[in-house]
Enzyme design. Structure first.
Site, PDB file in Angstrom:
ATOM      1  N   GLY A  92       0.830  -1.217   0.000  1.00  0.00           N
ATOM      2  CA  GLY A  92       0.000   0.000   0.000  1.00  0.00           C
ATOM      3  C   GLY A  92       0.854   1.253   0.000  1.00  0.00           C
ATOM      4  N   LYS A  93       1.908   1.238   0.836  1.00  0.00           N
ATOM      5  CA  LYS A  93       2.815   2.387   0.898  1.00  0.00           C
ATOM      6  C   LYS A  93       3.556   2.576  -0.422  1.00  0.00           C
ATOM      7  CE  LYS A  93       4.528   2.461   5.652  1.00  0.00           C
ATOM      8  NZ  LYS A  93       5.776   2.350   6.420  1.00  0.00           N
ATOM      9  N   ASP A 116       8.339   5.834   8.292  1.00  0.00           N
ATOM     10  CA  ASP A 116       7.659   5.202   9.404  1.00  0.00           C
ATOM     11  C   ASP A 116       6.414   6.030   9.676  1.00  0.00           C
ATOM     12  OD1 ASP A 116       7.684   2.996  11.202  1.00  0.00           O
ATOM     13  OD2 ASP A 116       7.956   4.401  12.831  1.00  0.00           O
ATOM     14  N   PHE A 162      -5.186   1.156   2.482  1.00  0.00           N
ATOM     15  CA  PHE A 162      -4.645   0.029   3.238  1.00  0.00           C
ATOM     16  C   PHE A 162      -4.719   0.370   4.725  1.00  0.00           C
ATOM     17  CE2 PHE A 162      -0.501   1.647   4.716  1.00  0.00           C
ATOM     18  CZ  PHE A 162      -0.399   2.805   3.958  1.00  0.00           C
ATOM     19  N   GLY A 163      -4.252  -0.552   5.543  1.00  0.00           N
ATOM     20  CA  GLY A 163      -4.134  -0.287   6.982  1.00  0.00           C
ATOM     21  C   GLY A 163      -5.461   0.137   7.609  1.00  0.00           C
ATOM     22  N   ASP A 178      -7.206   2.689   6.995  1.00  0.00           N
ATOM     23  CA  ASP A 178      -7.945   3.633   6.137  1.00  0.00           C
ATOM     24  C   ASP A 178      -9.472   3.554   6.288  1.00  0.00           C
ATOM     25  OD1 ASP A 178      -5.783   4.964   5.131  1.00  0.00           O
ATOM     26  OD2 ASP A 178      -5.691   3.853   3.249  1.00  0.00           O
ATOM     27  N   LYS A 207      -7.167  10.812  -1.620  1.00  0.00           N
ATOM     28  CA  LYS A 207      -6.409  10.589  -0.375  1.00  0.00           C
ATOM     29  C   LYS A 207      -5.150  11.461  -0.350  1.00  0.00           C
ATOM     30  CE  LYS A 207      -4.046   7.229   2.573  1.00  0.00           C
ATOM     31  NZ  LYS A 207      -3.561   5.875   2.843  1.00  0.00           N
ATOM     32  N   HIS A 264      -1.092  12.180   5.458  1.00  0.00           N
ATOM     33  CA  HIS A 264       0.167  12.416   6.158  1.00  0.00           C
ATOM     34  C   HIS A 264       1.358  12.062   5.274  1.00  0.00           C
ATOM     35  CE1 HIS A 264      -1.414   8.458   6.437  1.00  0.00           C
ATOM     36  NE2 HIS A 264      -0.343   7.943   7.014  1.00  0.00           N
ATOM     37  N   ARG A 265       1.226  10.976   4.488  1.00  0.00           N
ATOM     38  CA  ARG A 265       2.327  10.562   3.618  1.00  0.00           C
ATOM     39  C   ARG A 265       2.523  11.577   2.492  1.00  0.00           C
ATOM     40  NH1 ARG A 265       0.754   6.161   3.668  1.00  0.00           N
ATOM     41  NH2 ARG A 265       2.047   5.525   5.412  1.00  0.00           N
TER      42      ARG A 265
END
Ligand code: IMP
Length: 201
Positions: free
Chosen positions: A15-16, A68, A147-148, A150, A170, A175-176
């Site tokens: 996902g990242k 991270d 992902f995660g 979300d 998104k 944040h990313r």
């Protein structure tokens, strides 16, 4: 035509990786995914991001980006934070565990996602960049995108969870994306491309 400069993404999280491919699409660098599988032994996002980036850079001999991230919930004193990936064996169980811990606490469950990106160069210095996204954890799972956590993270003013947003939406809030913007605005990547080009890679 010369090869594009390569930048390693130190992650095994699909996902990242997908998000970074999108966020850095206009930079001209070729992203290479490489999971350095380091122990996340740091006590801060920045330390862990640094550990991942530096391990990937020294093993590959290329510049590397490590990140991270985590979800901090106010009602739980900022938990799970840097432990977000370790709340359970699968993401479904991690999400259930978070909601179980929140059960019975007053809503809204305010929180924020945090991301720190570290950029490491072989034999060089490592720089870090941070981004956050404030929002609210909701008890019902909504949407299947991303992902995660979300599907349980509601973004104020949109009426949607990250799980209900397509990638291009998104990235307006995440944040990313904010950390990636800070990285791009710093000029560190352009400088890197220049130095990689100069070495003929
Ligand atoms: P790490 O950064 O690899 O330590 O993992 C952070 C964990 O935080 C992920 O496994 C997810 O559970 C969660 N997380 C981080 N960023 C996001 C996101 O953008 N959406 C949903 N969950 C996220």
């Amino acid at each position: 035509m010369p090869d594009r400069p390569r930048l390693v993404i130190a992650s095994g999280n699909a996902g990242k990786i997908r998000e970074y491919r999108d966020l850095l699409a206009g930079t001209g660098v070729e992203l290479v995914a490489f999971d350095s599988e380091v122990d996340e032994a740091g006590e801060t996002y920045a330390e862990n991001a640094r550990l991942k980036a530096e391990a990937a850079s020294s093993r590959s001999g290329l510049p590397a980006l490590g990140d991270d991230s985590g979800l901090e919930v106010e009602a739980l004193g900022g938990f799970p934070g840097i432990r977000s990936a370790r709340l359970g064996p699968t993401q479904k169980e991690r999400t259930e565990e978070l909601l179980r811990r929140l059960e019975g606490t007053p809503r809204p469950w305010k929180g924020r996602f945090v991301c720190v990106i570290a950029l490491a160069t072989p034999g060089g210095e490592t720089r870090t960049f941070e981004g956050e996204c404030r929002g609210e954890v909701v008890p019902e799972w909504r949407g299947e995108a991303g992902f995660g956590y979300d599907p349980i993270f509601l973004v104020p003013g949109t009426g949607k969870t990250f799980g209900e947003m397509p990638p291009e939406e998104k990235r307006k809030y995440s944040h990313r994306a904010a950390a990636a913007r800070a990285l791009l605005e710093s000029g560190a990547l352009q400088h890197l491309s220049g130095s990689i080009d100069a070495r003929g890679r």
